[in-house]
Design an enzyme around this catalytic site. Structure first.
Site, PDB file in Angstrom:
ATOM      1  N   HIS A   1       0.856  -1.183   0.000  1.00 39.65           N
ATOM      2  CA  HIS A   1       0.000   0.000   0.000  1.00 39.65           C
ATOM      3  C   HIS A   1       0.895   1.237   0.000  1.00 39.65           C
ATOM      4  CE1 HIS A   1      -2.902   2.953   1.593  1.00 39.65           C
ATOM      5  NE2 HIS A   1      -3.860   2.107   1.225  1.00 39.65           N
TER       6      HIS A   1
ATOM      7  N   CYS B   1      -4.618   2.532  -3.897  1.00 38.95           N
ATOM      8  CA  CYS B   1      -3.356   2.940  -3.271  1.00 38.95           C
ATOM      9  C   CYS B   1      -2.268   1.886  -3.492  1.00 38.95           C
ATOM     10  CB  CYS B   1      -3.531   3.225  -1.782  1.00 38.95           C
ATOM     11  SG  CYS B   1      -4.467   4.724  -1.437  1.00 38.95           S
TER      12      CYS B   1
ATOM     13  N   LYS C   1     -11.544   0.021   9.908  1.00 40.62           N
ATOM     14  CA  LYS C   1     -11.734  -1.162   9.076  1.00 40.62           C
ATOM     15  C   LYS C   1     -12.230  -2.353   9.891  1.00 40.62           C
ATOM     16  CE  LYS C   1      -7.963   0.216   5.958  1.00 40.62           C
ATOM     17  NZ  LYS C   1      -8.728   0.666   4.798  1.00 40.62           N
TER      18      LYS C   1
ATOM     19  N   ASP D   1       2.076  -4.675   7.897  1.00 38.28           N
ATOM     20  CA  ASP D   1       0.904  -3.832   7.696  1.00 38.28           C
ATOM     21  C   ASP D   1      -0.315  -4.725   7.876  1.00 38.28           C
ATOM     22  OD1 ASP D   1      -1.232  -2.389   6.747  1.00 38.28           O
ATOM     23  OD2 ASP D   1      -0.399  -2.020   4.753  1.00 38.28           O
TER      24      ASP D   1
ATOM     25  N   GLN E   1      -5.472  -4.959   6.626  1.00 39.21           N
ATOM     26  CA  GLN E   1      -6.466  -5.853   6.040  1.00 39.21           C
ATOM     27  C   GLN E   1      -6.473  -7.234   6.681  1.00 39.21           C
ATOM     28  OE1 GLN E   1      -8.646  -4.744   3.971  1.00 39.21           O
ATOM     29  NE2 GLN E   1      -7.716  -2.787   3.441  1.00 39.21           N
TER      30      GLN E   1
END
Length: 425
Positions: free
Chosen positions: A141, A383, A244, A218, A221
């Site tokens: 990202h 992104c 999220k 990261d 998600q």
């Protein structure tokens, strides 16, 4: 057995906690929910961008504002004490959720992007220099890619990228070749927000640590939709965002090993992060407060913890199973349409999203047509512009799923995609 009968929890009961899912759409965006054309049921499939917030979380935030709204860490009065306790305990809740040792390892930021920037500036500017390298992946990202790219420019460190295979997975042989004795940091997305790829974080952590490098995952998600334990993954840093995972916007979290956070200098200065100030110098507060300068996002932090409690009640194992079911079903049904190209691994081996293109239809046009059917998806490069360049496309459509989505909503998506395909045929 039908797909619906395989749901690992009562999805309809969950949906009852999200009044926004009863919205009708199609009217005047200047008067949301009031336009004369609002007659199409909403099918919300843009959860990788942001999820919705259930009533119990909204109520928790409202209770704070109505009952004990005050600044934290600064007052002796009762409201300040109550707010301080709730805000501090929110750190404990987040720490427990990802398997951190305690609140000292959880810094509240405004989102995952700020968490990455915190490490890049507070650690990277001090530790990186010419001859060093940072290893990323081609599926990062922008919040990771751009951040480390710019830190590399400032420090002279090289930034390298692990290649992605034709199936949308990391080339682990290439990763092993790139991570060398000069590598200081490996920063990798856990679940790709464009491909749905679930990356082997523990294997990458072993490669990094074998070379005395650190690893930053990261988790934007992954933390919302599957069990994530920082000890099992053996990561040094992990970033994720509340919005999220059924929580409010404006707050995220950085997990960092306590010894690392303790050794780092803050990169934001001001009130509440100091222990003592003179005209000549300052000393910093204990972890995690030394990284939380100024008035923090108090209501958001308390709401973040409430969202985690909500997800825990459903069960992260069951949430992962539900998303896997929906992702596989969507992958298979879209594939069966014909004229649809799907990016990333097979349907039974991906996170809860599907990015795709329809032959002859630009992703933005597709998203606009689907909106007419009440289906909300994302269109663009998500992104991940360099990844899209590698794929040879300018944009893709992305449907992403969460705890309240159903098989019937995916059927609505597939039907609308078929109509759009036929319209441009």
């Amino acid at each position: 057995m039908g797909v619906q009968e395989q749901y690992p929890f009562d999805v309809e009961a969950v949906r009852d906690d999200f009044p926004i899912l009863d919205r009708k759409v199609g009217g005047d965006p200047e008067t949301p929910g009031q336009g004369e054309g609002d007659d199409t049921p909403l099918v919300y499939l843009d959860n990788a961008a942001t999820s919705h917030t259930p009533d119990p979380v909204v109520d928790t935030i409202a209770d704070y504002y109505r009952g004990y709204n005050a600044n934290v860490h600064r007052g002796i009065h009762q409201l300040s004490q109550e707010a301080s306790v709730a805000y501090e305990e929110a750190h404990d809740t987040v720490a427990d959720f990802v398997g951190a040792a305690g609140r000292e390892e959880i810094v509240f930021t405004k989102n995952a992007t700020e968490a990455m920037n915190l490490v890049a500036y507070a650690w990277g500017l001090e530790e990186l220099g010419p001859g060093d390298n940072v290893v990323l992946t081609e599926m990062e990202h922008h919040s990771s890619l751009v951040t480390w790219q710019q830190i590399g420019k400032r420090t002279g460190a090289d930034v390298r990228f692990v290649e992605v295979t034709d199936e949308g997975r990391l080339d682990m042989d290439h990763a092993a070749a790139l991570i060398d004795d000069d590598t200081e940091m490996v920063s990798v997305v856990h679940v790709s927000n464009a491909l749905g790829t679930i990356n082997p974080i523990r294997e990458l952590a072993d490669l990094a640590h074998d070379r005395d490098a650190l690893i930053f995952a990261d988790g934007a998600q992954s933390v919302p939709n599957r069990p994530v334990d920082v000890a099992d993954l053996d990561v040094d840093f992990l970033a994720f965002s509340s919005h999220k995972m059924c929580g409010p916007t404006g707050i995220g979290a950085l997990y960092g090993r306590e010894a690392l956070l303790d050794s780092m200098q803050p990169y934001l200065y001001g009130g509440d992060m100091i222990r003592r100030v003179s005209f000549e110098d300052s000393t910093w507060e204990d972890l995690p407060w030394k990284f939380e300068a100024g008035t923090p996002s108090i209501a958001q932090g308390i709401g973040f913890a409430a969202a985690i409690d909500y997800l825990d009640e459903i069960g992260m194992d069951r949430i992962e199973s539900h998303e896997s079911l929906l992702a596989e079903y969507a992958h298979d049904e879209l594939s069966a349409l014909g004229g649809v190209e799907i990016y990333g691994p097979p349907g039974d081996d991906r996170g809860g999203l599907v990015a795709f293109n329809v032959e002859g239809v630009h992703a933005h046009d597709l998203s606009s047509i689907l909106n007419d059917y009440g289906v909300a998806i994302r269109a663009g490069d998500h992104c991940t512009q360099p990844l899209h360049d590698e794929l040879g496309i300018s944009a893709s459509a992305r449907a992403s799923f969460y705890v309240y989505n159903t098989v019937s909503e995916i059927d609505a998506l597939v039907e609308a995609v078929g109509e759009a395909r036929d319209l441009f045929a």
